[in-house]
Design an enzyme around this catalytic site. Sequence first.
Site, PDB file in Angstrom:
ATOM      1  CG  ASN A  12      17.259 -35.549 -45.688  1.00  0.00           C
ATOM      2  OD1 ASN A  12      17.253 -36.325 -44.634  1.00  0.00           O
ATOM      3  ND2 ASN A  12      18.801 -35.315 -46.269  1.00  0.00           N
ATOM      4  CE  LYS A  52      19.487 -32.167 -45.184  1.00  0.00           C
ATOM      5  NZ  LYS A  52      20.233 -31.003 -45.440  1.00  0.00           N
ATOM      6  CG  HIS A 103      22.828 -36.384 -47.427  1.00  0.00           C
ATOM      7  ND1 HIS A 103      23.511 -35.111 -46.876  1.00  0.00           N
ATOM      8  CD2 HIS A 103      21.643 -35.787 -47.745  1.00  0.00           C
ATOM      9  CE1 HIS A 103      22.590 -34.062 -47.213  1.00  0.00           C
ATOM     10  NE2 HIS A 103      21.714 -34.401 -47.522  1.00  0.00           N
ATOM     11  CD  GLU A 140      23.305 -32.564 -44.300  1.00  0.00           C
ATOM     12  OE1 GLU A 140      22.719 -33.255 -43.732  1.00  0.00           O
ATOM     13  OE2 GLU A 140      23.025 -31.403 -45.065  1.00  0.00           O
ATOM     14  CD  GLU A 173      20.589 -33.666 -51.605  1.00  0.00           C
ATOM     15  OE1 GLU A 173      19.724 -33.203 -51.512  1.00  0.00           O
ATOM     16  OE2 GLU A 173      21.393 -34.135 -50.954  1.00  0.00           O
ATOM     17  N   GLY A 232      21.051 -26.310 -47.544  1.00  0.00           N
ATOM     18  CA  GLY A 232      20.812 -25.644 -46.263  1.00  0.00           C
ATOM     19  C   GLY A 232      21.134 -24.120 -46.227  1.00  0.00           C
ATOM     20  CB  SER A 268      18.306 -24.034 -51.164  1.00  0.00           C
ATOM     21  OG  SER A 268      19.105 -23.873 -50.324  1.00  0.00           O
TER      22      SER A 268
HETATM   23  P1  13P Z   1      17.902 -28.434 -47.983  1.00  0.00           P
HETATM   24  O1  13P Z   1      16.494 -28.433 -48.911  1.00  0.00           O
HETATM   25  O2  13P Z   1      17.684 -27.810 -46.380  1.00  0.00           O
HETATM   26  O3  13P Z   1      18.958 -27.380 -48.891  1.00  0.00           O
HETATM   27  O4  13P Z   1      18.544 -29.605 -47.801  1.00  0.00           O
HETATM   28  C1  13P Z   1      18.792 -30.653 -49.062  1.00  0.00           C
HETATM   29  C2  13P Z   1      19.350 -31.717 -48.706  1.00  0.00           C
HETATM   30  O5  13P Z   1      20.231 -32.035 -48.227  1.00  0.00           O
HETATM   31  C3  13P Z   1      18.192 -32.867 -48.928  1.00  0.00           C
HETATM   32  O6  13P Z   1      18.980 -34.178 -48.868  1.00  0.00           O
END
Ligand code: 13P
Length: 251
Positions: free
Chosen positions: A9, A11, A95, A97, A167, A173, A212
């Site tokens: 992803n 982002k 997601h 976020e 997740e 992150g 992560s």
């Molecule tokens: P990270 O791998 O940067 O922690 O992000 C995970 C994520 O949100 C994947 O959709």
Amino acid sequence: MRRPLVAGNWKMHGTRASVAELIEGLRRQVLPAGVEIAVCPASLHVVQVVDGLAGSGVVVGAQDCAVEPQQGALTGELAASQLQDAGCTLVLVGHSERRQLLGESDECVVRKFVAAQACGLIPVLCVGETLEQREAGETLAVVRCQLAAVIDAQGIGVFARAVVAYEPVWAIGTGLTASPEQAQEVHAAIRAQLSAHDAEVAAAVRILYGGSVKAANAAELFGMPDIDGGLVGGASLNADEFGAICRAAGN
Ligand code: 13P
């Protein structure tokens, strides 16, 4: 046997130039044949990535879609039908976020899940708890609720054409990864919840871990019985690192 899936992803990252470099880097990777591999660039770069990865075996997904499956008057949104037309085969829905920062409700996520499937895309339904919820002992209840929103509205059958991604928000992150045991506990609960409706569907659905994931911890996570691959954020922006994570899923 479930075929592992590793999805990157990206982002809100990338320029045309950096995306071109990432495509080149991915094309140089030795990727395991038994693993399905996907990347989800920003929508702006989907066509560039579809073209750039043609023939590589890496498929392309989107990070979100509109609640309405077909084209129409919805400024700034992208219809699942448009994403499918552009060459996407899957799409992330729900997601954290988007749930957290943009206020996406379960109801909205369900509509996006349905829109994706209506256009032949595989929805990757993202679920997960916040740190506050984990500390309050609410992890399994929160995830159960997010999953139930789809099951209750659409039935269990839709999971024959979907992927679930667990997740934990606190692991995204942050460099904090759920331990393989912590992740496995939630993955097993997700599969049990699905299994209560249809054991066959539950046994076949892929449940990815995200938060992560990196080359250094991927093999341990992917070694757990109910972890069928990963949804990788930051580490997917480095082709060598992402390639190593994909290979870990193949072992
Ligand atoms: P990270 O791998 O940067 O922690 O992000 C995970 C994520 O949100 C994947 O959709």
